[in-house]
Design a protein around this motif. Structure first.
Motif, PDB file in Angstrom:
ATOM      1  N   ARG A   4       0.850  -1.195   0.000  1.00  0.00           N
ATOM      2  CA  ARG A   4       0.000   0.000   0.000  1.00  0.00           C
ATOM      3  C   ARG A   4       0.882   1.240   0.000  1.00  0.00           C
ATOM      4  NH1 ARG A   4      -3.710  -2.646   4.573  1.00  0.00           N
ATOM      5  NH2 ARG A   4      -5.180  -3.714   3.212  1.00  0.00           N
ATOM      6  N   HIS A  48      -8.728   7.791  -4.410  1.00  0.00           N
ATOM      7  CA  HIS A  48      -8.622   6.334  -4.342  1.00  0.00           C
ATOM      8  C   HIS A  48      -9.016   5.734  -5.691  1.00  0.00           C
ATOM      9  CE1 HIS A  48      -9.752   7.602  -0.215  1.00  0.00           C
ATOM     10  NE2 HIS A  48      -8.947   6.639   0.173  1.00  0.00           N
ATOM     11  N   GLY A  49      -8.598   4.511  -5.928  1.00  0.00           N
ATOM     12  CA  GLY A  49      -9.084   3.707  -7.051  1.00  0.00           C
ATOM     13  C   GLY A  49      -9.161   4.437  -8.373  1.00  0.00           C
ATOM     14  N   GLU A  85      -2.630  -1.189  -3.703  1.00  0.00           N
ATOM     15  CA  GLU A  85      -3.499  -0.100  -3.254  1.00  0.00           C
ATOM     16  C   GLU A  85      -2.704   1.193  -3.130  1.00  0.00           C
ATOM     17  OE1 GLU A  85      -7.116   0.621  -0.106  1.00  0.00           O
ATOM     18  OE2 GLU A  85      -5.924  -1.198   0.026  1.00  0.00           O
ATOM     19  N   TRP A  91      -7.090   0.918   6.995  1.00  0.00           N
ATOM     20  CA  TRP A  91      -6.299  -0.277   6.691  1.00  0.00           C
ATOM     21  C   TRP A  91      -5.989  -1.111   7.939  1.00  0.00           C
ATOM     22  CZ3 TRP A  91      -2.393   2.828   3.255  1.00  0.00           C
ATOM     23  CH2 TRP A  91      -2.956   3.033   1.983  1.00  0.00           C
TER      24      TRP A  91
END
Length: 162
Positions: free
Chosen positions: A58, A78-79, A113, A152
């Protein structure tokens, strides 16, 4: 164990452009992390970050993000938002980080990630100090990182509590 990197990037000679580095300094002054969390002043390292990030699971990238909001506004991407981030070229370092992430993919070591976190700069003129709007929101950026680590399942321990 999870191998997480928090990398602050930027040039501290250009006021808010050095935001990522300043956030990392605050994290290092205010928190203790487990050995599997790497808090790194990435400065202007560019592709030199490939070796450092190889093997990470990550990544949190901290940078000045010019997205058109008022100075000091927080961005947490994110993403799929990250693909838009690269297409929109809203970071002052987008090409360098994009290249690092692509290089890791080519090496078959992609990061599972990635989160990109930043504040809207108020100034990128010569100067060592952050603009007032960014300096006033520095703690908000630090808090956003601590919250992301919590998502997380990772605790960041404030030094004052030890």
């Amino acid at each position: 164990m999870t191998n997480i990197a928090i990398v602050g990037i930027g040039n501290i000679l250009l006021s808010d452009e050095g935001l990522g580095v300043r956030v990392v300094e605050e994290l290092q002054r205010g928190y203790v992390f487990s050995p599997d969390i790497h808090v790194v002043d990435g400065g202007t390292l560019g592709l030199d970050l490939v070796q450092l990030l190889s093997g990470c699971e990550r990544l949190i990238v901290v940078d000045a993000v010019a997205g058109g909001q008022p100075p000091g506004s927080l961005y947490v991407l994110h993403g799929d938002e990250i693909a838009d981030y690269f297409r929109g070229k809203i970071s002052l370092h987008e090409a360098g980080i994009r290249e690092v992430l692509r290089m890791l993919e080519v090496m078959e070591k992609p990061l599972p990630e990635v989160v990109i976190l930043g504040l809207e700069p108020g100034s990128i003129e010569w100067g060592f100090s952050l603009s007032p709007a960014v300096a006033d929101n520095l703690a908000q950026a630090v808090d956003a990182i601590v919250r992301q680590l919590g998502v997380w399942g990772i605790a960041a321990l404030p030094i004052k509590c030890l």
